[in-house]
Design an enzyme around this catalytic site. Structure first.
Site, PDB file in Angstrom:
ATOM      1  N   GLY A 250      39.666  35.575  29.740  1.00 19.48           N
ATOM      2  CA  GLY A 250      38.689  36.488  29.363  1.00 19.48           C
ATOM      3  C   GLY A 250      38.249  37.113  30.524  1.00 19.48           C
TER       4      GLY A 250
ATOM      5  N   VAL B 248      32.084  39.296  31.362  1.00 20.30           N
ATOM      6  CA  VAL B 248      30.795  38.978  32.112  1.00 20.30           C
ATOM      7  C   VAL B 248      30.797  37.569  32.619  1.00 20.30           C
ATOM      8  CG1 VAL B 248      28.308  39.390  32.474  1.00 20.30           C
ATOM      9  CG2 VAL B 248      29.648  40.381  30.600  1.00 20.30           C
ATOM     10  N   ILE B 249      31.117  36.532  31.788  1.00 20.66           N
ATOM     11  CA  ILE B 249      31.043  35.314  32.243  1.00 20.66           C
ATOM     12  C   ILE B 249      32.367  34.907  33.102  1.00 20.66           C
ATOM     13  CG2 ILE B 249      31.319  32.894  31.384  1.00 20.66           C
ATOM     14  CD1 ILE B 249      29.734  33.545  28.885  1.00 20.66           C
TER      15      ILE B 249
ATOM     16  N   GLY C 291      33.858  35.766  24.451  1.00 20.69           N
ATOM     17  CA  GLY C 291      33.032  36.416  23.817  1.00 20.69           C
ATOM     18  C   GLY C 291      31.878  35.378  23.117  1.00 20.69           C
TER      19      GLY C 291
ATOM     20  N   HIS D 125      12.741  54.040  53.958  1.00 20.80           N
ATOM     21  CA  HIS D 125      13.725  54.095  54.868  1.00 20.80           C
ATOM     22  C   HIS D 125      13.566  52.891  55.993  1.00 20.80           C
ATOM     23  CE1 HIS D 125      17.017  55.231  57.329  1.00 20.80           C
ATOM     24  NE2 HIS D 125      16.201  55.190  58.300  1.00 20.80           N
TER      25      HIS D 125
ATOM     26  N   LYS E 170      22.985  32.004  37.694  1.00 22.33           N
ATOM     27  CA  LYS E 170      22.454  32.835  39.026  1.00 22.33           C
ATOM     28  C   LYS E 170      22.106  31.747  40.192  1.00 22.33           C
ATOM     29  CE  LYS E 170      23.497  35.268  36.455  1.00 22.33           C
ATOM     30  NZ  LYS E 170      23.940  35.797  35.214  1.00 22.33           N
TER      31      LYS E 170
HETATM   32  P1  FAD Z   1      19.337  31.572  22.896  1.00 20.54           P
HETATM   33  O1  FAD Z   1      18.808  31.861  24.288  1.00 20.54           O
HETATM   34  O2  FAD Z   1      20.694  31.287  22.561  1.00 20.54           O
HETATM   35  O3  FAD Z   1      18.052  30.578  22.412  1.00 20.54           O
HETATM   36  C1  FAD Z   1      18.294  30.004  20.968  1.00 20.54           C
HETATM   37  C2  FAD Z   1      17.510  28.747  21.061  1.00 20.54           C
HETATM   38  O4  FAD Z   1      17.465  28.364  19.498  1.00 20.54           O
HETATM   39  C3  FAD Z   1      18.293  27.524  21.716  1.00 20.54           C
HETATM   40  O5  FAD Z   1      17.426  26.817  22.434  1.00 20.54           O
HETATM   41  C4  FAD Z   1      18.875  26.748  20.399  1.00 20.54           C
HETATM   42  O6  FAD Z   1      18.788  25.291  20.740  1.00 20.54           O
HETATM   43  C5  FAD Z   1      17.676  26.950  19.332  1.00 20.54           C
HETATM   44  N1  FAD Z   1      18.000  26.753  18.108  1.00 20.54           N
HETATM   45  C6  FAD Z   1      19.127  27.177  17.352  1.00 20.54           C
HETATM   46  N2  FAD Z   1      19.248  26.735  16.194  1.00 20.54           N
HETATM   47  C7  FAD Z   1      17.931  26.018  15.917  1.00 20.54           C
HETATM   48  C8  FAD Z   1      17.269  25.220  14.725  1.00 20.54           C
HETATM   49  N3  FAD Z   1      17.888  25.445  13.763  1.00 20.54           N
HETATM   50  N4  FAD Z   1      16.147  24.615  15.151  1.00 20.54           N
HETATM   51  C9  FAD Z   1      15.631  24.816  16.243  1.00 20.54           C
HETATM   52  N5  FAD Z   1      16.010  25.400  17.528  1.00 20.54           N
HETATM   53  C10 FAD Z   1      17.246  26.156  17.222  1.00 20.54           C
HETATM   54  N6  FAD Z   1      21.942  37.680  29.679  1.00 20.54           N
HETATM   55  C11 FAD Z   1      21.122  38.419  30.697  1.00 20.54           C
HETATM   56  O7  FAD Z   1      20.367  39.322  30.097  1.00 20.54           O
HETATM   57  N7  FAD Z   1      21.502  38.163  31.861  1.00 20.54           N
HETATM   58  C12 FAD Z   1      22.226  37.230  32.392  1.00 20.54           C
HETATM   59  O8  FAD Z   1      22.194  37.015  33.662  1.00 20.54           O
HETATM   60  C13 FAD Z   1      22.909  36.311  31.593  1.00 20.54           C
HETATM   61  N8  FAD Z   1      23.689  35.267  32.056  1.00 20.54           N
HETATM   62  C14 FAD Z   1      24.233  34.714  31.212  1.00 20.54           C
HETATM   63  C15 FAD Z   1      25.341  33.677  31.483  1.00 20.54           C
HETATM   64  C16 FAD Z   1      26.104  32.824  30.686  1.00 20.54           C
HETATM   65  C17 FAD Z   1      26.823  31.831  31.140  1.00 20.54           C
HETATM   66  C18 FAD Z   1      25.792  33.053  29.363  1.00 20.54           C
HETATM   67  C19 FAD Z   1      26.313  32.065  28.272  1.00 20.54           C
HETATM   68  C20 FAD Z   1      24.915  34.102  28.778  1.00 20.54           C
HETATM   69  C21 FAD Z   1      24.070  34.796  29.550  1.00 20.54           C
HETATM   70  N9  FAD Z   1      23.181  35.853  29.225  1.00 20.54           N
HETATM   71  C22 FAD Z   1      22.607  36.529  30.057  1.00 20.54           C
HETATM   72  C23 FAD Z   1      22.956  35.881  27.849  1.00 20.54           C
HETATM   73  C24 FAD Z   1      21.752  35.392  27.383  1.00 20.54           C
HETATM   74  O9  FAD Z   1      21.655  34.034  27.798  1.00 20.54           O
HETATM   75  C25 FAD Z   1      21.444  35.504  25.904  1.00 20.54           C
HETATM   76  O10 FAD Z   1      21.327  36.655  25.504  1.00 20.54           O
HETATM   77  C26 FAD Z   1      20.010  34.994  25.585  1.00 20.54           C
HETATM   78  O11 FAD Z   1      20.046  33.858  25.695  1.00 20.54           O
HETATM   79  C27 FAD Z   1      19.860  35.157  24.138  1.00 20.54           C
HETATM   80  O12 FAD Z   1      18.505  34.763  23.914  1.00 20.54           O
HETATM   81  P2  FAD Z   1      18.138  34.228  22.407  1.00 20.54           P
HETATM   82  O13 FAD Z   1      16.628  33.818  22.428  1.00 20.54           O
HETATM   83  O14 FAD Z   1      18.468  35.147  21.438  1.00 20.54           O
HETATM   84  O15 FAD Z   1      18.995  32.793  21.983  1.00 20.54           O
HETATM   85  P1  NAI Z   2      32.613  39.384  27.346  1.00 20.44           P
HETATM   86  O1  NAI Z   2      32.378  40.100  25.747  1.00 20.44           O
HETATM   87  O2  NAI Z   2      31.761  40.055  28.212  1.00 20.44           O
HETATM   88  O3  NAI Z   2      34.301  39.104  27.564  1.00 20.44           O
HETATM   89  C1  NAI Z   2      34.974  38.624  26.932  1.00 20.44           C
HETATM   90  C2  NAI Z   2      36.402  39.022  27.298  1.00 20.44           C
HETATM   91  O4  NAI Z   2      37.309  38.265  26.677  1.00 20.44           O
HETATM   92  C3  NAI Z   2      36.674  40.689  26.935  1.00 20.44           C
HETATM   93  O5  NAI Z   2      37.100  41.243  28.031  1.00 20.44           O
HETATM   94  C4  NAI Z   2      37.650  40.374  26.110  1.00 20.44           C
HETATM   95  O6  NAI Z   2      38.568  41.386  26.103  1.00 20.44           O
HETATM   96  C5  NAI Z   2      38.265  39.246  26.416  1.00 20.44           C
HETATM   97  N1  NAI Z   2      39.090  38.392  25.246  1.00 20.44           N
HETATM   98  C6  NAI Z   2      38.772  38.172  23.951  1.00 20.44           C
HETATM   99  N2  NAI Z   2      39.811  37.493  23.454  1.00 20.44           N
HETATM  100  C7  NAI Z   2      40.677  37.152  24.171  1.00 20.44           C
HETATM  101  C8  NAI Z   2      41.960  36.374  24.162  1.00 20.44           C
HETATM  102  N3  NAI Z   2      42.386  35.995  23.186  1.00 20.44           N
HETATM  103  N4  NAI Z   2      42.868  36.456  25.223  1.00 20.44           N
HETATM  104  C9  NAI Z   2      42.241  37.246  26.465  1.00 20.44           C
HETATM  105  N5  NAI Z   2      41.187  37.895  26.755  1.00 20.44           N
HETATM  106  C10 NAI Z   2      40.172  37.884  25.467  1.00 20.44           C
HETATM  107  O7  NAI Z   2      32.140  37.776  26.736  1.00 20.44           O
HETATM  108  P2  NAI Z   2      31.899  36.515  27.838  1.00 20.44           P
HETATM  109  O8  NAI Z   2      32.066  36.830  28.983  1.00 20.44           O
HETATM  110  O9  NAI Z   2      32.287  35.427  26.924  1.00 20.44           O
HETATM  111  O10 NAI Z   2      30.220  36.564  27.723  1.00 20.44           O
HETATM  112  C11 NAI Z   2      29.568  36.796  26.446  1.00 20.44           C
HETATM  113  C12 NAI Z   2      28.231  37.285  26.641  1.00 20.44           C
HETATM  114  O11 NAI Z   2      27.325  36.735  27.204  1.00 20.44           O
HETATM  115  C13 NAI Z   2      28.452  38.946  27.361  1.00 20.44           C
HETATM  116  O12 NAI Z   2      28.985  39.969  26.450  1.00 20.44           O
HETATM  117  C14 NAI Z   2      26.985  39.011  27.661  1.00 20.44           C
HETATM  118  O13 NAI Z   2      26.377  39.660  26.553  1.00 20.44           O
HETATM  119  C15 NAI Z   2      26.493  37.614  27.737  1.00 20.44           C
HETATM  120  N6  NAI Z   2      26.326  37.438  29.214  1.00 20.44           N
HETATM  121  C16 NAI Z   2      25.554  38.426  30.022  1.00 20.44           C
HETATM  122  C17 NAI Z   2      25.652  38.263  31.402  1.00 20.44           C
HETATM  123  C18 NAI Z   2      24.941  39.145  32.496  1.00 20.44           C
HETATM  124  O14 NAI Z   2      24.123  39.911  31.793  1.00 20.44           O
HETATM  125  N7  NAI Z   2      25.082  39.030  33.595  1.00 20.44           N
HETATM  126  C19 NAI Z   2      26.320  36.907  32.118  1.00 20.44           C
HETATM  127  C20 NAI Z   2      27.102  36.381  31.259  1.00 20.44           C
HETATM  128  C21 NAI Z   2      26.960  36.545  29.753  1.00 20.44           C
END
Ligand code: FAD
Ligand code: NAI
Length: 475
Positions: A190, A193-194, A281, A454, A58
């Site tokens: 893909g 979302v990412i 994913g 508004h 973000k």
């Molecule tokens: P995580 O955030 O993955 O945290 C897990 C933690 O556990 C990590 O710090 C890891 O190091 C630690 N850990 C793992 N194993 C061990 C161990 N054995 N001992 C100690 N520590 C350990 N979601 C949204 O809602 N809004 C968004 O805008 C959004 N944007 C995203 C953008 C990107 C690029 C990505 C990749 C994801 C995004 N997500 C977003 C998804 C969101 O980041 C995850 O759903 C969320 O972080 C999950 O939280 P969690 O606590 O389950 O795990």
């Molecule tokens: P995603 O599930 O959103 O999208 C993956 C896309 O890749 C799908 O459209 C799928 O059909 C495609 N795909 C899969 N295999 C493929 C292949 N072999 N060739 C071509 N396309 C293929 O997963 P993404 O974007 O990796 O994000 C992972 C998750 O992280 C999201 O599902 C979401 O839960 C979380 N996230 C949330 C955000 C938010 O809330 N704004 C921002 C970023 C991530």
């Protein structure tokens, strides 16, 4: 001699750190273990979300949007600037500062709430009459004993078979947030979302972005009207999205990455790029926890098996967030963390999966909650639909941002709101009203009768609700 806790949480992402804080608020003695290291080897709690997910993405979306506005849209407001330049090192540095503020914030919250933080990897040693024995290996090595354990270890990016991330040319979300020079040609596999968020960042900064998506339909989980509008807008912005793409061989040289692929018509294609983001994913992460020592059950995809209350197959072992079923979203992880802490305390924690909002932070933003029109049709539910375009909203015109609409789906008989779908400016904030209404099982009529300030974008929500009953006032 192990240290005794009521609750030990493994993982300090949004699921884990929130569970730890809530459990401490409820009077329990709590430890939270997290392995994430910052660039200096120090602790960086906050998980994927804070370090390589929600927060840094973000930050870059905001910075790149400013750049795009300055280059392409400020002229409409009578503002012109000469010699606009990009200091990418500074932009990435700002993003890193934002991440650090969040890491430090969580460490502060742990202190404030008396959660004992351990920096290192947590793993099971076994179980005895005192509870579960957990070892911390790393900076703060320790042995802990816990009556309850919460697994919150999150997820990691899924690789394409035979193409490991090198974070230089083949990038996961981590590398995609840290490209040192704007690539001329950027490939994204893909269109989820990412792919859309990171593709947007680098397009705005000047990359020629090509996205290859396997599915024939764009954003299948999104309401079709909204997905169609999004596809049109992204195409106009210059994001080249190819649906129905079948990825073939991918080869790397020192200078570029070549992707052989077959298009939806079955024609062989070749894409040559400087960098490739693979965003196909995420997979649950349970590595290194020695789960087999106590027998925590995983499903065939590697998720920790839990019931609706986040209980695993073992007594007093719970799991929340990305490592269990359900949407991989930070706020879903947080809600589960709170609910589990409350259940451990004997309360009735609850998560309503029907009202978890989704947001895609592109420009325009896409946000939704509840069921889509195609889902209602498939389920045979009788509904009424109403929508209102931002083009007819005074505030959107004043902002110069009139793309998109609000669409509301309500039960045809009871008028209960079943789904709200938005594409448009700050949809991420507008969706909250819909979540609140749905949480109270409100009707479209309720939204229509609420006084909205508004001029605001939120008036589009009111007008869409009026449209459900075919009585919009401004369209
Ligand atoms: P995580 O955030 O993955 O945290 C897990 C933690 O556990 C990590 O710090 C890891 O190091 C630690 N850990 C793992 N194993 C061990 C161990 N054995 N001992 C100690 N520590 C350990 N979601 C949204 O809602 N809004 C968004 O805008 C959004 N944007 C995203 C953008 C990107 C690029 C990505 C990749 C994801 C995004 N997500 C977003 C998804 C969101 O980041 C995850 O759903 C969320 O972080 C999950 O939280 P969690 O606590 O389950 O795990
Ligand atoms: P995603 O599930 O959103 O999208 C993956 C896309 O890749 C799908 O459209 C799928 O059909 C495609 N795909 C899969 N295999 C493929 C292949 N072999 N060739 C071509 N396309 C293929 O997963 P993404 O974007 O990796 O994000 C992972 C998750 O992280 C999201 O599902 C979401 O839960 C979380 N996230 C949330 C955000 C938010 O809330 N704004 C921002 C970023 C991530």
């Amino acid at each position: 001699m192990s240290k005794q806790f009521d609750v030990v949480v493994i993982g300090a992402g949004p699921g884990g750190y929130i569970a730890a804080i809530r459990a401490a608020q409820l009077g329990m003695k709590v430890a939270c273990i997290d392995a994430w290291q910052n660039g200096k080897g120090g602790p960086a709690p906050g998980g994927t979300c804070t370090n390589v997910g929600c927060i840094p993405s973000k930050a870059l979306l905001q910075s790149s949007e400013h750049f795009d506005q300055l280059n392409h849209h400020f002229g409409d407001h009578g503002i012109s600037a000469k010699g606009v330049s990009l200091d990418l090192t500074k932009m990435l540095g700002r993003k890193n500062d934002v991440v650090k503020q969040n890491n430090d914030g969580i460490l502060y919250l742990f202190k404030k709430n008396k959660v004992e933080f351990f920096h290192g990897k947590g793993s099971f040693v076994g179980k005895n009459e005192a509870g579960y024995q957990i070892k911390v290996s790393g900076t703060t090595a320790a042995e802990l004993s816990a009556k309850h354990v919460v697994l919150a270890t999150g997820s990691s990016a899924r690789e394409l078979p035979g193409l490991p991330f090198d974070e230089k040319q083949v990038l996961s979300n981590d590398g995609a947030l840290n490209i040192a020079d704007v690539p001329k040609r950027l490939g994204v596999i893909g269109a989820g979302v990412i792919g859309l968020e990171m593709g947007s960042v680098w397009r705005r900064l000047g990359s020629d972005v090509t996205v290859l998506e396997a599915m024939p339909q764009f954003l299948p989980a999104v309401d079709e009207t909204i997905a169609k509008e999004a596809a049109k807008v992204f195409d106009k912005q210059g994001l080249k999205i190819n649906m129905g793409a079948k990825i073939g061989e991918i080869t790397k040289t020192a200078r570029n990455v070549t992707i052989a692929w077959t298009d939806a018509q079955g024609k062989a294609q070749k894409l040559v790029v400087d960098k490739l983001i693979v965003s196909i994913g995420r997979v649950p992460y349970t590595g290194g926890m020695d789960l087999e020592k106590v027998g925590v059950k995983l499903d065939e995809r590697g998720f920790v098996v839990v019931d609706e209350d986040c209980k695993t197959n073992l007594p007093n072992v719970w799991a929340v967030g990305d490592v269990v079923r359900g949407p991989m979203l930070a706020h879903k992880a947080e809600e589960e963390g709170v609910a589990v802490a409350e259940r451990i305390a004997g309360q009735h924690g609850h998560v309503n999966f029907n009202t978890i909002p989704w947001v895609i932070y592109t420009a325009p933003e896409i946000a939704w909650v509840g069921r889509t029109e195609q889902e209602l049709k498939a389920a045979g539910v009788k509904y009424s639909a109403g929508s209102f375009p931002f083009l007819a909203n005074g505030r959107a015109r004043a902002l110069g941002d009139t793309t998109g609409m609000v669409k509301i789906l309500a039960d045809a008989q009871t008028d209960e709101v079943l789904g709200v779908h938005i594409i448009g400016p700050v949809a991420s904030e507008l969706i909250s009203e819909a979540v609140t209404i749905m949480e109270f099982r409100g009707a479209a009529e309720d939204i229509a009768r609420i006084c909205h300030a508004h001029p605001t974008l939120s008036e589009a929500m009111k007008e869409a609700a009026l449209a459900v009953h075919k009585r919009t006032l401004n369209f």
